[in-house]
Design a protein around this motif. Sequence first.
Motif, mmCIF file in Angstrom:
data_model
loop_
_atom_site.group_PDB
_atom_site.id
_atom_site.type_symbol
_atom_site.label_atom_id
_atom_site.label_comp_id
_atom_site.label_asym_id
_atom_site.label_seq_id
_atom_site.Cartn_x
_atom_site.Cartn_y
_atom_site.Cartn_z
ATOM 1 N N PRO A 54 0.806 -1.226 0.000
ATOM 2 C CA PRO A 54 0.000 0.000 0.000
ATOM 3 C C PRO A 54 0.843 1.282 0.000
ATOM 4 C CG PRO A 54 -0.131 -1.093 2.127
ATOM 5 C CD PRO A 54 0.638 -2.011 1.212
ATOM 6 N N SER A 55 2.122 1.181 0.370
ATOM 7 C CA SER A 55 2.996 2.358 0.417
ATOM 8 C C SER A 55 3.581 2.719 -0.952
ATOM 9 C CB SER A 55 4.137 2.111 1.412
ATOM 10 O OG SER A 55 4.880 0.968 1.013
ATOM 11 N N ALA A 56 3.277 1.918 -1.977
ATOM 12 C CA ALA A 56 3.788 2.177 -3.327
ATOM 13 C C ALA A 56 2.607 2.379 -4.272
ATOM 14 C CB ALA A 56 4.640 0.995 -3.787
ATOM 15 N N PRO A 57 2.852 2.996 -5.430
ATOM 16 C CA PRO A 57 1.767 3.122 -6.400
ATOM 17 C C PRO A 57 1.166 1.749 -6.711
ATOM 18 C CG PRO A 57 3.643 4.438 -7.078
ATOM 19 C CD PRO A 57 4.096 3.605 -5.908
ATOM 20 N N LEU A 65 14.847 -12.916 -2.294
ATOM 21 C CA LEU A 65 14.891 -12.380 -3.650
ATOM 22 C C LEU A 65 13.558 -11.699 -3.909
ATOM 23 C CD1 LEU A 65 16.476 -15.382 -5.585
ATOM 24 C CD2 LEU A 65 17.581 -13.223 -4.962
ATOM 25 N N LEU A 66 13.614 -10.512 -4.499
ATOM 26 C CA LEU A 66 12.415 -9.769 -4.859
ATOM 27 C C LEU A 66 12.342 -9.677 -6.377
ATOM 28 C CD1 LEU A 66 12.662 -6.765 -2.367
ATOM 29 C CD2 LEU A 66 11.378 -8.899 -2.073
ATOM 30 N N TYR A 67 11.247 -10.136 -6.930
ATOM 31 C CA TYR A 67 10.993 -10.039 -8.363
ATOM 32 C C TYR A 67 9.893 -9.002 -8.548
ATOM 33 C CZ TYR A 67 13.566 -14.414 -8.792
ATOM 34 O OH TYR A 67 14.542 -15.378 -8.739
ATOM 35 N N LEU A 68 10.217 -7.900 -9.221
ATOM 36 C CA LEU A 68 9.237 -6.841 -9.448
ATOM 37 C C LEU A 68 8.690 -6.933 -10.854
ATOM 38 C CD1 LEU A 68 10.620 -5.820 -6.865
ATOM 39 C CD2 LEU A 68 10.395 -3.517 -7.785
ATOM 40 N N SER A 69 7.376 -6.798 -10.960
ATOM 41 C CA SER A 69 6.732 -6.739 -12.270
ATOM 42 C C SER A 69 7.230 -5.511 -13.012
ATOM 43 C CB SER A 69 5.220 -6.633 -12.102
ATOM 44 O OG SER A 69 4.697 -7.815 -11.567
ATOM 45 N N GLY A 70 7.076 -5.528 -14.323
ATOM 46 C CA GLY A 70 7.456 -4.374 -15.117
ATOM 47 C C GLY A 70 6.692 -3.136 -14.680
ATOM 48 N N GLN A 71 7.397 -2.021 -14.588
ATOM 49 C CA GLN A 71 6.813 -0.753 -14.139
ATOM 50 C C GLN A 71 6.833 0.246 -15.285
ATOM 51 O OE1 GLN A 71 5.442 -0.437 -11.009
ATOM 52 N NE2 GLN A 71 5.917 -2.622 -10.920
ATOM 53 N N ILE A 72 5.698 0.908 -15.478
ATOM 54 C CA ILE A 72 5.602 2.013 -16.430
ATOM 55 C C ILE A 72 5.123 3.237 -15.661
ATOM 56 C CG2 ILE A 72 5.174 0.514 -18.416
ATOM 57 C CD1 ILE A 72 2.210 1.313 -18.228
ATOM 58 N N ALA A 73 5.193 4.398 -16.290
ATOM 59 C CA ALA A 73 4.763 5.625 -15.618
ATOM 60 C C ALA A 73 4.304 6.636 -16.650
ATOM 61 C CB ALA A 73 5.915 6.211 -14.798
ATOM 62 N N GLU A 74 3.596 7.638 -16.156
ATOM 63 C CA GLU A 74 3.180 8.739 -17.022
ATOM 64 C C GLU A 74 4.307 9.750 -17.141
ATOM 65 O OE1 GLU A 74 -0.473 10.417 -15.685
ATOM 66 O OE2 GLU A 74 -1.555 8.534 -15.923
ATOM 67 N N GLY A 75 4.277 10.518 -18.195
ATOM 68 C CA GLY A 75 5.270 11.557 -18.421
ATOM 69 C C GLY A 75 5.359 11.859 -19.901
ATOM 70 N N ALA A 76 5.827 13.053 -20.218
ATOM 71 C CA ALA A 76 5.876 13.497 -21.606
ATOM 72 C C ALA A 76 7.086 12.975 -22.368
ATOM 73 C CB ALA A 76 5.854 15.027 -21.658
ATOM 74 N N THR A 77 8.140 12.586 -21.627
ATOM 75 C CA THR A 77 9.384 12.149 -22.268
ATOM 76 C C THR A 77 9.871 10.848 -21.641
ATOM 77 O OG1 THR A 77 10.821 13.293 -20.704
ATOM 78 C CG2 THR A 77 10.065 14.572 -22.631
ATOM 79 N N VAL A 78 10.812 10.213 -22.304
ATOM 80 C CA VAL A 78 11.443 9.017 -21.741
ATOM 81 C C VAL A 78 12.126 9.366 -20.424
ATOM 82 C CG1 VAL A 78 13.320 7.350 -22.079
ATOM 83 C CG2 VAL A 78 11.704 7.787 -23.926
ATOM 84 N N THR A 79 12.720 10.528 -20.339
ATOM 85 C CA THR A 79 13.372 10.961 -19.097
ATOM 86 C C THR A 79 12.355 11.057 -17.964
ATOM 87 O OG1 THR A 79 15.099 12.151 -20.290
ATOM 88 C CG2 THR A 79 14.690 12.830 -18.017
ATOM 89 N N ASP A 80 11.224 11.708 -18.204
ATOM 90 C CA ASP A 80 10.184 11.838 -17.175
ATOM 91 C C ASP A 80 9.651 10.473 -16.753
ATOM 92 O OD1 ASP A 80 10.402 14.605 -17.409
ATOM 93 O OD2 ASP A 80 8.635 14.781 -18.720
ATOM 94 N N GLN A 81 9.350 9.641 -17.730
ATOM 95 C CA GLN A 81 8.821 8.315 -17.416
ATOM 96 C C GLN A 81 9.846 7.471 -16.678
ATOM 97 O OE1 GLN A 81 6.884 6.249 -20.653
ATOM 98 N NE2 GLN A 81 5.631 8.028 -21.185
ATOM 99 N N ARG A 93 12.322 8.438 -14.733
ATOM 100 C CA ARG A 93 12.450 8.941 -13.362
ATOM 101 C C ARG A 93 11.300 8.405 -12.496
ATOM 102 N NH1 ARG A 93 11.617 13.941 -14.215
ATOM 103 N NH2 ARG A 93 13.681 14.311 -15.074
ATOM 104 N N ALA A 94 10.085 8.497 -12.992
ATOM 105 C CA ALA A 94 8.923 8.016 -12.239
ATOM 106 C C ALA A 94 8.967 6.505 -12.043
ATOM 107 C CB ALA A 94 7.641 8.430 -12.945
#
Length: 129
Positions: A9-12, A33-49, A51-52
């Motif tokens: 609950p502390s993460a998006p 071992l922690l396996y994280l699912s693929g993460q995407i994010a909003e943002g106008a550029t690859v840099t913004d995404q 970072r998020a």
Amino acid sequence: MEITLDNPPSAPQPLSPYYSQVARVQLSDGSALLYLSGQIAEGATVTDQSRAVFETIAALLAAHGATLADIINIRTYLTDITKLHEYGAVRTRFLPGTPPTSMTMEVPKLFQPQAMVEVEVVAAVPARG
């Protein structure tokens, strides 16, 4: 060995109800071992995404007592491989020092139409003494 699937609950929260964001594999020596699912994010550029995405990854790891320094493998999917330098500049800020093992692949599209980058990681969390 114990496996726990989690959406801390502390993460998006995940963008879909069809997956868990973290699989924690607890090992007999107390490490995990922690396996994280693929993460995407909003943002106008690859840099913004990017970072998020790394901020979300950091939050998911923190919920399980880990940090970005615990990442041992990273897989990156870009919709435009010519943007690799933009992604790489952000990644280097979040992961200074010796880089983890990695794979980067160009794909035609990702889960959300506006997504330009998706990152999944594996982290090794040492036993707490």
